[in-house]
Design an enzyme around this catalytic site. Structure first.
Site, PDB file in Angstrom:
ATOM      1  CG  ASP A  11      -1.903   1.203   1.167  1.00 19.02           C
ATOM      2  OD1 ASP A  11      -2.647   1.310   0.180  1.00 19.02           O
ATOM      3  OD2 ASP A  11      -1.913   2.025   2.097  1.00 19.02           O
ATOM      4  CB  SER A  12       0.327   4.668  -1.229  1.00 18.70           C
ATOM      5  OG  SER A  12      -0.968   4.881  -0.682  1.00 18.70           O
ATOM      6  CE1 TYR A  43       3.118   6.139  -3.219  1.00 21.72           C
ATOM      7  CE2 TYR A  43       2.138   4.428  -4.569  1.00 21.72           C
ATOM      8  CZ  TYR A  43       3.203   4.902  -3.839  1.00 21.72           C
ATOM      9  OH  TYR A  43       4.352   4.158  -3.744  1.00 21.72           O
ATOM     10  CB  CYS A  74      -2.808   0.818  -2.772  1.00 20.93           C
ATOM     11  SG  CYS A  74      -2.730   2.593  -3.142  1.00 20.93           S
ATOM     12  CG  ASN A  75      -9.253   1.170  -3.876  1.00 19.86           C
ATOM     13  OD1 ASN A  75      -9.993   0.527  -4.610  1.00 19.86           O
ATOM     14  ND2 ASN A  75      -9.260   1.006  -2.564  1.00 19.86           N
ATOM     15  CB  THR A  76      -4.204   5.493  -5.569  1.00 20.76           C
ATOM     16  OG1 THR A  76      -5.207   6.177  -4.808  1.00 20.76           O
ATOM     17  CG2 THR A  76      -3.556   6.475  -6.528  1.00 20.76           C
ATOM     18  CD  GLU A 159      -2.199   8.535   5.976  1.00 19.69           C
ATOM     19  OE1 GLU A 159      -1.400   9.484   5.876  1.00 19.69           O
ATOM     20  OE2 GLU A 159      -2.113   7.475   5.324  1.00 19.69           O
ATOM     21  CB  CYS A 193     -10.088   5.050  -0.143  1.00 15.40           C
ATOM     22  SG  CYS A 193      -8.580   5.564   0.727  1.00 15.40           S
ATOM     23  CG  HIS A 195      -6.509   5.643   4.443  1.00 17.32           C
ATOM     24  ND1 HIS A 195      -5.748   5.209   3.384  1.00 17.32           N
ATOM     25  CD2 HIS A 195      -5.636   6.212   5.323  1.00 17.32           C
ATOM     26  CE1 HIS A 195      -4.480   5.511   3.604  1.00 17.32           C
ATOM     27  NE2 HIS A 195      -4.391   6.111   4.773  1.00 17.32           N
TER      28      HIS A 195
END
Length: 279
Positions: A11-12, A43, A74-76, A159, A193, A195
């Site tokens: 993941d980023s 990202y 990670c979706n991005t 975060e 996402c 998160h």
């Protein structure tokens, strides 16, 4: 005979730990290696070129640690890097290793959650702008109407540990209103996402009771179970000692461990690794 290697989860940052948590729960006993590229996160607002470069560097590093299978949790990265990695980078590398993402497994089942055939997708700016979910969902469920909404302030809230505080409610309501204004018939919302599951209860509280809120962790984990059953040649390459290793590209590992433990649901002890220039 080689003993095999761990399943890599990338993941980023730390969001992918919500997916890793589900994978480790559904598929216990395997060895896992988690890498969070926190040193270069987020990202979400970066270009396709930069995200591909960062993701591919991290994937190659995980290959060098012995991972025959890497999951882009990670979706991005899945939206902006996976296709290039699978179609260009991997063939050039001439390897039997594999890299999988989180978008396709989610798109394969999301239509099963809706009765109205109207779904909303909440994600980062990068994921939304890529259009990856629109394309993948249309492939599996062409009858669905899909509405997207970027939520650029949610990841910073999460975060920074503000996601469970009253101040987060304003921004949760803000983006949900923008999504629901696109169609009052939306009855299923996908958290695109990794998160966002930490905001799931707040999100539900700001929506009508009939709206499903779907996180990806269990979906991706179930898809991985199916993948390993269909690909015994890969399953046999995986080591099974029950070891979990965590790595981050930020040198403040105590800070990473503190936040990561909230995402993973148990104590995390990580090691710092400098990816840049390694691959």
């Amino acid at each position: 005979m080689l003993s095999g290697g761990p399943i890599g989860v990338f993941d980023s940052g730390i969001g992918g730990l919500t997916v890793f948590r589900s994978i480790a729960k559904q598929i216990p006993g395997y060895d896992y290696l988690y890498l969070g590229d926190n040193g270069r996160a987020p990202y979400g607002n970066r270009s396709f070129k930069t995200i591909h470069q960062y993701t591919w560097e991290c994937v190659q590093w995980m290959f060098k640690q012995g991972c025959p299978l890497v999951i882009l949790a990670c979706n991005t990265a899945s939206a902006k890097a996976l296709r290039t990695i699978q179609q260009q980078d991997m063939p050039a590398l001439q390897t039997n290793n594999r890299v999988l993402g989180v978008i396709r497994p989610t798109a394969e089942v999301i239509g099963n959650y809706t009765k109205s055939k109207n779904i909303g997708v909440l994600g980062t700016k990068g994921t939304v702008q890529s259009g990856s979910y629109l394309l993948e969902i249309e492939h599996f469920f062409p009858e669905l109407k899909v509405y997207q909404q970027a939520c650029p302030l949610w990841v910073p809230l999460i975060e920074n540990g503000e996601y469970n505080k009253p101040g987060a409610d304003y921004y949760v309501q803000l983006y949900l209103d923008q999504l629901m204004q696109q169609s009052p018939d939306i009855d299923t919302i996908l958290l695109a996402c990794t998160h966002y599951p930490l905001l799931q209860e707040k999100i539900k509280a700001h929506l009508p009771a009939n709206v499903n809120v779907v996180a990806q962790g269990d979906i991706v984990a179930a898809s991985l179970v199916d993948y390993l059953q269909r690909h015994p040649e890969m399953e046999q390459r995986l080591s099974k000692q029950g070891n979990l290793h965590f790595y981050t590209t930020i040198d403040d590992t105590p800070d990473f461990d503190h936040h990561a433990s909230q995402f993973f649901g148990k104590e995390v002890k990580s090691e710092f690794v400098d990816i840049r220039g390694r691959c």
